[in-house]
Motif scaffolding. Structure first.
Motif, PDB file in Angstrom:
ATOM      1  N   LEU A  40       0.825  -1.203   0.000  1.00 30.74           N
ATOM      2  CA  LEU A  40       0.000   0.000   0.000  1.00 30.74           C
ATOM      3  C   LEU A  40       0.864   1.260   0.000  1.00 30.74           C
ATOM      4  O   LEU A  40       0.557   2.230  -0.701  1.00 30.74           O
ATOM      5  N   GLU A  41       1.922   1.236   0.776  1.00 28.14           N
ATOM      6  CA  GLU A  41       2.794   2.406   0.863  1.00 28.14           C
ATOM      7  C   GLU A  41       3.521   2.668  -0.450  1.00 28.14           C
ATOM      8  O   GLU A  41       3.784   3.821  -0.808  1.00 28.14           O
ATOM      9  N   GLN A  42       3.861   1.597  -1.188  1.00 30.93           N
ATOM     10  CA  GLN A  42       4.579   1.729  -2.451  1.00 30.93           C
ATOM     11  C   GLN A  42       3.652   1.840  -3.658  1.00 30.93           C
ATOM     12  O   GLN A  42       4.114   1.909  -4.787  1.00 30.93           O
ATOM     13  N   GLY A  43       2.342   1.853  -3.419  1.00 31.87           N
ATOM     14  CA  GLY A  43       1.390   2.002  -4.515  1.00 31.87           C
ATOM     15  C   GLY A  43       1.213   0.766  -5.363  1.00 31.87           C
ATOM     16  O   GLY A  43       0.715   0.845  -6.491  1.00 31.87           O
ATOM     17  N   GLN A  44       1.581  -0.403  -4.835  1.00 37.97           N
ATOM     18  CA  GLN A  44       1.420  -1.647  -5.586  1.00 37.97           C
ATOM     19  C   GLN A  44      -0.003  -2.205  -5.471  1.00 37.97           C
ATOM     20  O   GLN A  44      -0.373  -3.123  -6.200  1.00 37.97           O
ATOM     21  N   ALA A  45      -0.775  -1.664  -4.550  1.00 36.12           N
ATOM     22  CA  ALA A  45      -2.173  -2.058  -4.379  1.00 36.12           C
ATOM     23  C   ALA A  45      -2.940  -0.854  -3.855  1.00 36.12           C
ATOM     24  O   ALA A  45      -2.377   0.003  -3.159  1.00 36.12           O
ATOM     25  N   ASP A  46      -4.220  -0.783  -4.215  1.00 36.13           N
ATOM     26  CA  ASP A  46      -5.071   0.307  -3.735  1.00 36.13           C
ATOM     27  C   ASP A  46      -5.646   0.007  -2.359  1.00 36.13           C
ATOM     28  O   ASP A  46      -5.734   0.893  -1.501  1.00 36.13           O
ATOM     29  N   ILE A  47      -6.057  -1.235  -2.159  1.00 36.18           N
ATOM     30  CA  ILE A  47      -6.595  -1.665  -0.876  1.00 36.18           C
ATOM     31  C   ILE A  47      -6.119  -3.092  -0.612  1.00 36.18           C
ATOM     32  O   ILE A  47      -5.690  -3.795  -1.533  1.00 36.18           O
ATOM     33  N   ALA A  48      -6.206  -3.506   0.641  1.00 27.36           N
ATOM     34  CA  ALA A  48      -5.928  -4.894   1.005  1.00 27.36           C
ATOM     35  C   ALA A  48      -7.088  -5.393   1.848  1.00 27.36           C
ATOM     36  O   ALA A  48      -7.612  -4.666   2.703  1.00 27.36           O
ATOM     37  N   LEU A  49      -7.498  -6.623   1.598  1.00 32.14           N
ATOM     38  CA  LEU A  49      -8.594  -7.241   2.333  1.00 32.14           C
ATOM     39  C   LEU A  49      -8.088  -8.508   2.998  1.00 32.14           C
ATOM     40  O   LEU A  49      -7.437  -9.332   2.349  1.00 32.14           O
ATOM     41  N   GLY A  50      -8.363  -8.675   4.296  1.00 32.84           N
ATOM     42  CA  GLY A  50      -7.928  -9.894   4.962  1.00 32.84           C
ATOM     43  C   GLY A  50      -7.856  -9.727   6.459  1.00 32.84           C
ATOM     44  O   GLY A  50      -8.354  -8.748   7.034  1.00 32.84           O
ATOM     45  N   PHE A  51      -7.224 -10.705   7.100  1.00 29.41           N
ATOM     46  CA  PHE A  51      -7.051 -10.741   8.542  1.00 29.41           C
ATOM     47  C   PHE A  51      -5.617 -10.354   8.854  1.00 29.41           C
ATOM     48  O   PHE A  51      -4.687 -11.104   8.542  1.00 29.41           O
ATOM     49  N   PHE A  52      -5.431  -9.185   9.464  1.00 28.29           N
ATOM     50  CA  PHE A  52      -4.101  -8.639   9.699  1.00 28.29           C
ATOM     51  C   PHE A  52      -3.925  -8.286  11.183  1.00 28.29           C
ATOM     52  O   PHE A  52      -3.901  -7.103  11.543  1.00 28.29           O
ATOM     53  N   PRO A  53      -3.804  -9.274  12.064  1.00 25.73           N
ATOM     54  CA  PRO A  53      -3.739  -8.972  13.503  1.00 25.73           C
ATOM     55  C   PRO A  53      -2.541  -8.128  13.902  1.00 25.73           C
ATOM     56  O   PRO A  53      -2.675  -7.224  14.744  1.00 25.73           O
ATOM     57  N   ASP A  54      -1.379  -8.397  13.330  1.00 25.19           N
ATOM     58  CA  ASP A  54      -0.188  -7.615  13.687  1.00 25.19           C
ATOM     59  C   ASP A  54      -0.315  -6.178  13.201  1.00 25.19           C
ATOM     60  O   ASP A  54       0.086  -5.234  13.887  1.00 25.19           O
ATOM     61  N   VAL A  55      -0.871  -6.010  12.010  1.00 25.23           N
ATOM     62  CA  VAL A  55      -1.073  -4.663  11.476  1.00 25.23           C
ATOM     63  C   VAL A  55      -2.074  -3.902  12.333  1.00 25.23           C
ATOM     64  O   VAL A  55      -1.879  -2.725  12.650  1.00 25.23           O
ATOM     65  N   SER A  56      -3.149  -4.571  12.722  1.00 29.42           N
ATOM     66  CA  SER A  56      -4.163  -3.939  13.567  1.00 29.42           C
ATOM     67  C   SER A  56      -3.563  -3.436  14.870  1.00 29.42           C
ATOM     68  O   SER A  56      -3.840  -2.304  15.311  1.00 29.42           O
TER      69      SER A  56
END
Length: 218
Positions: A40-56
């Motif tokens: 997302l930071e590098q613009g390789q994707a617009d959004i991400a969908l999924g389960f991201f416990p560490d990111v949360s």
């Protein structure tokens, strides 16, 4: 997004896009990491969908300083899954001892040698014998329905395997945190018209998935 998320959301999303006559070209790319922030930071994707416990957890710690936003969409639980007729599918048979003594199939789309289940068992001073690790849930469903391996799948995904009638779904003999599927995006797209439309469309599709998931629990 990973296949477990795509199998549920993409059919609903496509139906909405066709019904509304949308002229868009969406591309779903595989989620090969539990942390899609670099994409997302590098613009390789617009959004991400999924389960991201560490990111949360990281975003909660950063608060308003975070350059990313995470919107919860729907939740479900991890369940033990095996073929119908498996000895451990009998009521009360899936004890912790029996679970650890069985042969297992691990799903790791990020390619990790250990997953949530292994980490949880390690905290209990236990371990399981993993015969094979695969990269997606569809493969897991195809393998366990015709073998004596056990696997762990999101409860919401089991109907999407295509083998639901041939699978036994059991509660795990240990506590595993639930799944919270979320929508992740970069704040630089916060007010972008196309991005706002995409997020709103995905959220509507996810709401239908959430309703179906809740109905299946009843």
């Amino acid at each position: 997004m990973a296949d477990a998320t795509a199998a549920l959301i993409v059919p609903v999303l496509v139906s909405a896009l066709q019904r509304e006559g949308c002229c868009v070209d969406l591309r779903v790319v595989p989620l090969a990491s539990r942390d899609p922030r670099p994409m997302l930071e590098q613009g390789q994707a617009d959004i991400a969908l999924g389960f991201f416990p560490d990111v949360s957890a990281a975003l909660a710690a950063e608060g308003e300083r975070s350059v990313l936003r995470l919107q919860p969409l729907y939740g479900c639980e991890y369940m033990g899954v095996m073929r119908c007729g498996h000895p451990l599918a009998q009521p009360g048979a899936l004890t912790l001892d029996a679970y650890c003594a069985a042969d297992h199939l691990r799903v790791s789309f990020a390619g990790r040698p250990r997953g949530f289940v292994d980490e949880t068992l390690a905290r209990l001073d236990r371990e399981r014998r993993v015969l094979i690790t695969v990269s997606n849930y569809f493969t897991a469903g195809a393998v366990v329905h015709q073998s004596d391996l056990l696997t762990v799948l999101p409860s919401s995904f089991v109907p999407a395997t295509g083998f639901a009638s041939q699978l036994a779904v059991c509660e795990l003999p240990f506590d595993l945190p639930g799944i919270e599927v979320g929508l992740l995006w970069h704040r630089r797209h916060e007010q972008d018209t196309a991005q706002r439309w995409l997020r709103a469309t995905v959220e509507r599709a996810a709401a239908q998935v959430a309703d179906a998931t809740q109905a299946a629990r009843r």
